[in-house]
Scaffold this active site. Structure first.
Site, PDB file in Angstrom:
ATOM      1  CB  THR A 141      -0.913   0.004   1.246  1.00  0.00           C
ATOM      2  OG1 THR A 141      -1.533  -1.259   1.351  1.00  0.00           O
ATOM      3  CG2 THR A 141      -1.945   1.086   1.139  1.00  0.00           C
ATOM      4  CD  GLU A 363      13.323 -26.981  25.594  1.00  0.00           C
ATOM      5  OE1 GLU A 363      13.889 -26.708  24.513  1.00  0.00           O
ATOM      6  OE2 GLU A 363      12.181 -27.452  25.653  1.00  0.00           O
ATOM      7  CG  HIS A 366      15.814 -29.274  21.531  1.00  0.00           C
ATOM      8  ND1 HIS A 366      15.642 -30.196  20.537  1.00  0.00           N
ATOM      9  CD2 HIS A 366      14.670 -29.302  22.265  1.00  0.00           C
ATOM     10  CE1 HIS A 366      14.444 -30.752  20.671  1.00  0.00           C
ATOM     11  NE2 HIS A 366      13.849 -30.233  21.719  1.00  0.00           N
TER      12      HIS A 366
HETATM   13 ZN    ZN Z   1      11.899 -30.489  22.303  1.00  0.00          ZN
END
Ligand code: ZN
Length: 593
Positions: A141, A363, A366
């Site tokens: 826009t 965690e 990971h």
């Molecule tokens: Zn996980």
């Protein structure tokens, strides 16, 4: 010019002009007439008139009401007036940040509008329609407004949804009215731009085989649009229609893309690193940002974010700063804003210490795999603060905008996903249901690699999902599924070896997470440095990035490669992980087609 504009004014507001004139006459005339009468007669006449005024008003209302009922069949649906904003705008090209490529093409269009007279003389093709394609929030826009401003012509803006109606013909009538108005503007100002947002809403493929006429309304609207655009070849109408759409232009009716209609296309894409930096700088001017905040780092963190999203992030960070009673927005606030937008607000659960510890190890698993073994992603944050439906998160961002992924990267996605599972297994011997989201992600990637991308070790080549399942032989299916499982197993063995070797680092991160709950990029790197593991160099620092990298995706026309970047950043919605989902890794869930 004055007379032309006066005419435009009269054309637009003739009804109001007439009403005002009538009122003036009906007040002035009686006063003039009555001034010649006796005092008592004058009072008498005025008295009678005032007394009958309520009656008059009531009668008028009833009359008008009946008229509406007769004309519109009692429904109020058609009271909705189509919204068309028209007039001068003042968005300059310099106000549009980034979008260098789109701006360059838009500038050419500005020149074309300006040089129409010359072009006509030479006999070149006159531009009638232009299409802007790109994800929402990228500034379509704004760019359209900038074209109008720079070309010095009025800007009329509307949206495709304004033409969607139930009654056949209403949408078409609106289109007619829109172009009529545009012609009036074009006459008064020399030229005019019509901006139609969400063009795909009116421009979908026409349906001809509908026995119940269910689609004839949208068909008639689109037909009217086509007719009006063809009418723009008239000598006197200098009108350019700018259509904007989020989806691919393939959804448009081919008739719309034919020469003389929307035959120009500008891609308004997501900003690259440098552009994101400029956008951060632009919006940072509106908030009291701490001078120590490194905007370059934020720009890197906000990979694939649109300008609108960046603006939203900075506004949110200001809110956070205010709530914390600080008068400056710090890096932490911006970082928290990104997380809140992507992952949802913090929502603390009453977890047992054992659960928290397991989450921390999950965690950390990971995190370690991501930091050490992922070729293209960086860890930006790890946290065991519960938000939305997630118990923890390792927040990864791609280190640069990539439009494709190779097998190594995909395998790394799988490995990172399995990191949580393996960490739980190594530490506790048992695993939790917190791995469900991780597994679903890993399985999706592995399945795609084997079934669709020819990346299995067995040498199975082809996209087997193209063939209906019942046409695949059982033997082949078994082979494919075995290959998928082998891929996952292989990745898991690698992760196990890695996490066993780096067991002390895993343990350390789990402890740090338990103690601090959240670890930022700097803190994570610092800990890894203690173990002699420096971060991978950032591509933007090691080599100068070309402003517009060649897009290989273009070479494959359609349906070929899934253009990954936009989809891959879609944060996984929290509610997709039912409960105990320990992970929401927003940056690398691959797009499935
Ligand atoms: Zn996980």
């Amino acid at each position: 010019m004055f007379w032309a504009r006066l005419r435009l004014f009269l054309q637009r507001y003739w009804l109001w002009v007439a009403i005002v004139a009538l009122l003036v006459v009906s007040i002035v005339l009686p006063i003039w007439y009555m001034s010649g009468m006796e005092e008592s007669v004058r009072r008498y006449i005025v008295g009678i008139n005032v007394a009958s005024l309520p009656w008059g008003i009531l009668q008028t209302l009833v009359f008008v009401g009946f008229l509406y009922l007769l004309q519109y069949g009692g429904g109020f649906a058609r009271f909705k007036k189509s919204r068309v904003d028209a007039g001068a705008v003042s968005t300059r090209f310099t106000d549009v940040i980034g979008l260098m490529e789109a701006k360059r093409e838009a500038w050419e269009i500005v020149q074309l509008i300006k040089d129409r007279a010359v072009l006509k003389k030479v006999g070149g093709k006159i531009l009638h329609g232009m299409l802007m394609v790109g994800p929402p929030g990228c500034g379509k826009t704004m760019l359209a407004k900038a074209i109008a401003t720079e070309a010095g012509v009025p800007f009329m803006s509307t949206a495709g949804s304004e033409f969607v109606e139930i009654f056949v013909g209403v949408g078409a009538a609106r289109v007619r009215k829109l172009f009529k108005q545009a012609r009036q503007y074009a006459k008064a100002y020399g030229a005019c731009i019509i901006f139609i947002d969400e063009l795909e809403v009116v421009g979908k493929h026409r349906v001809f085989m509908d026995a119940f006429g269910g689609s004839s309304e949208s068909n008639s609207t689109l037909n009217q649009l086509l007719v009006e655009m063809d009418g723009l070849t008239d000598e006197d109408s200098n009108i350019v229609v700018v259509g904007a759409m989020n989806a691919d232009e393939q959804v448009l009716d081919p008739a719309l893309l034919r020469p003389g209609r929307f035959d120009r296309k500008i891609t308004v894409g997501r900003p690259n690193l440098q552009e994101r930096r400029e956008i951060f700088e632009y919006y940072a001017r509106h908030i009291a940002l701490d001078p120590t905040v490194d905007l370059g780092r934020l720009a890197r963190k906000a990979v694939y974010k649109t300008p609108a999203e960046i603006e939203n992030i900075l506004k949110e960070s200001a809110l956070i700063a205010v709530r914390e009673r600080r008068d400056r927005v710090t890096y932490k606030d911006v970082s928290a804003a990104i997380e809140r937008i992507e992952l949802g607000v913090v929502h603390r659960l009453n977890m047992t210490p054992h659960e928290r510890e397991m989450t921390a190890f999950h965690e950390a698993g990971h995190l370690v795999v991501l930091y050490l073994y992922h070729p293209t992603n960086d860890v930006f944050k790890a946290s065991i603060v519960q938000r939305g439906g997630t118990l923890g998160v390792v927040h990864a961002v791609p280190r640069e905008e990539l439009y494709t992924s190779d097998a190594n990267t995909l395998r790394a996605h799988i490995k990172v996903s399995l990191g949580g599972y393996v960490a739980e297994k190594l530490k506790y011997g048992v695993t939790t249901d917190g791995v469900s989201a991780d597994f679903s992600h890993a399985m999706t990637v592995a399945h795609n690699m084997v079934w669709r991308l020819g990346m299995s070790d067995e040498g199975l080549v082809g996209d087997f999902t193209r063939i209906p399942k019942e046409q695949l032989s059982d033997g082949l299916k078994e082979k494919l599924n075995n290959a998928t499982q082998r891929l996952l197993q292989g990745a898991m063995v690698e992760v196990e070896t890695a996490l066993k070797t780096e067991g002390h680092i895993l343990e350390r991160f789990a402890r740090e997470l338990l103690a601090r709950e959240e670890l930022d990029y700097d803190e994570i790197v610092q800990i890894f440095m203690e173990y002699g593991k420096p971060p991978k160099p950032l591509p933007s620092e090691s080599s100068s990035q070309p402003a517009f990298p060649p897009r290989p995706a273009n070479s494959i026309p359609e349906g070929g490669r899934d253009a990954r970047p936009p989809a891959s950043t879609a944060p996984r919605p929290a509610n997709s992980i039912p409960e105990g989902g320990q992970d929401a890794r927003p940056s690398d869930s691959p797009k499935q087609t």
